[in-house]
Design an enzyme around this catalytic site. Structure first.
Site, PDB file in Angstrom:
ATOM      1  N   THR A 178       3.301 101.280  19.462  1.00 56.57           N
ATOM      2  CA  THR A 178       3.653 100.590  20.720  1.00 56.57           C
ATOM      3  C   THR A 178       2.791  99.349  20.949  1.00 56.57           C
ATOM      4  OG1 THR A 178       2.180 101.972  22.085  1.00 56.57           O
ATOM      5  CG2 THR A 178       4.489 102.712  21.814  1.00 56.57           C
ATOM      6  N   VAL A 183       3.771  96.123  25.602  1.00 62.55           N
ATOM      7  CA  VAL A 183       4.786  96.738  26.475  1.00 62.55           C
ATOM      8  C   VAL A 183       5.304  98.026  25.821  1.00 62.55           C
ATOM      9  CG1 VAL A 183       5.323  94.722  27.858  1.00 62.55           C
ATOM     10  CG2 VAL A 183       6.449  94.963  25.665  1.00 62.55           C
ATOM     11  N   HIS A 184       4.407  99.001  25.813  1.00 64.92           N
ATOM     12  CA  HIS A 184       4.620 100.293  25.153  1.00 64.92           C
ATOM     13  C   HIS A 184       5.943 100.954  25.540  1.00 64.92           C
ATOM     14  CE1 HIS A 184       0.185 100.078  24.568  1.00 64.92           C
ATOM     15  NE2 HIS A 184       0.179  99.629  25.812  1.00 64.92           N
ATOM     16  N   ASP A 185       6.175 101.007  26.852  1.00 69.19           N
ATOM     17  CA  ASP A 185       7.305 101.814  27.332  1.00 69.19           C
ATOM     18  C   ASP A 185       8.656 101.160  27.048  1.00 69.19           C
ATOM     19  OD1 ASP A 185       5.315 103.466  28.219  1.00 69.19           O
ATOM     20  OD2 ASP A 185       5.433 102.827  30.312  1.00 69.19           O
ATOM     21  N   THR A 188       9.495 102.211  23.645  1.00 71.98           N
ATOM     22  CA  THR A 188       9.797 103.650  23.639  1.00 71.98           C
ATOM     23  C   THR A 188      11.245 103.927  24.032  1.00 71.98           C
ATOM     24  OG1 THR A 188       7.482 104.143  24.113  1.00 71.98           O
ATOM     25  CG2 THR A 188       9.095 105.864  24.636  1.00 71.98           C
TER      26      THR A 188
END
Ligand code: BDR
Ligand code: CA
Length: 327
Positions: free
Chosen positions: A193, A241-243, A246
């Site tokens: 991520t 911006v990990h999410d 995801t």
């Protein structure tokens, strides 16, 4: 069509994840069945107020939404105003509103409608998912598709030397879910991520492509806080911006590689708190090791064009103009 529940803690990158899911819902690629919130970046109630506002700015006022558990299973709640701002939305405040708290009923209803096409995405601590197992064990075991942002597998942490934030906030929940996962969890951990990075130029393209969508008016002020945080951390004026990555992994809209692992988490309060590690035993996670982040950015921009068109703009043209500018 995939039916989606997202359990999130908006949160700045969670906000981008919601924007992406809202676009997918508008274009009929998914059915966004419910949005629930977990205590993490800010409290669960504030996260729900934020999520409700983001959805309404994206033209989705009627998606079932509820705040989840008020805090971790066994440790005190820690929030992170230094990362996401006091409100969780950087320099922006969502208007106060009442939010329901029947989150587990929303999950049960969705599961009762069938689980072959139902995908649960968790982009915050796994508190609700662990609590759900305790509250509704039969429903929990029926979940077939779970994607989680969390953990740092053979990779440095972002909260302590070894722990990632979501796992660190509620280490007991992360451990419990992995120990009893009804199906291997698709895990988007920091190693992948952190490769999904938004910079000011990319944000300008996003805002321009969103055009008349109301969320476009606030996005720069939301992200400015996140850019400044990453800059203060020595990472540069950008944002991981990990999410957002995801949810794209969960929807299968970006290519990725994943490896099966048997993972465990240190559910302790000391130095190793929230640290994930490879243990022996049954596979309980598919750890995403690589993702096509270039394609993920292009896909997000395309989704922003869907919002523009939903609000009467010309999203495709704006996206095309930027594509030409980059040539
Ligand atoms: C995770 O922590 C949160 O601050 C972000 O929203 C993301 O879900 C990254 O470690
Ligand atoms: Ca999050």
């Amino acid at each position: 069509m995939k039916r989606i529940i997202i359990d999130c803690d908006p949160g700045i990158d969670d906000t981008l994840a919601l924007i992406y899911l809202a676009a997918a819902h508008h274009e009929g690629a998914i059915e966004l069945e419910a949005v629930t919130t977990t205590a993490g970046n800010v409290g669960a109630q504030q996260c729900a107020v934020n999520a409700a506002w983001v959805l309404s700015e994206c033209g989705l006022r009627t998606i079932p939404l509820a705040a989840g558990m008020p805090g971790p299973l066994e440790v005190e709640l820690t929030t992170t105003p230094e990362t996401h701002g006091d409100t969780g939305l950087g320099y922006v405040s969502a208007p106060a509103r009442h939010v329901e708290t029947d989150w587990d009923a929303l999950w049960c209803d969705a599961i009762d409608r069938g689980t072959d096409d139902l995908h649960l995405i968790v982009t915050g601590p796994m508190t609700n998912l662990a609590a759900f197992r305790r509250l509704h064990p039969r429903h929990f075991t029926q979940l077939k598709h779970i994607t989680v942002m969390g953990g740092a597998v053979d990779y440095p942490g972002n909260t302590t030397e070894t722990a990632e934030w979501n796992f660190w906030v509620d280490p007991h929940a992360a451990r419990e879910v992995l120990a009893h996962a009804p199906t291997p969890v698709t895990l988007c951990s920091l190693g992948v991520t952190e490769t999904m990075v938004l910079d000011p130029e990319a944000l300008a393209r996003v805002v321009d492509t969103l055009g008349p969508a109301p969320i476009a008016r606030s996005l720069s002020e939301i992200l400015r806080f996140y850019f400044e945080f990453h800059d203060d951390e020595g990472l540069g004026y950008l944002a991981q911006v990990h999410d957002l990555l995801t949810v794209q992994v969960a929807l299968g809209t970006t290519l990725f590689d994943a490896q099966p692992h048997a993972l465990d988490v240190h559910a302790v309060t000391g130095e190793l708190r929230g640290t994930s590690f490879v243990a022996g035993g049954k596979t309980n996670a598919r750890v995403v090791s690589r993702a096509d982040t270039g394609a993920a950015h292009a896909e997000f921009l395309r989704a922003c064009g869907v919002h523009a068109k939903f609000f009467g703009g010309s999203g495709e043209l704006d996206a095309a103009r930027h594509a030409r500018a980059e040539d």
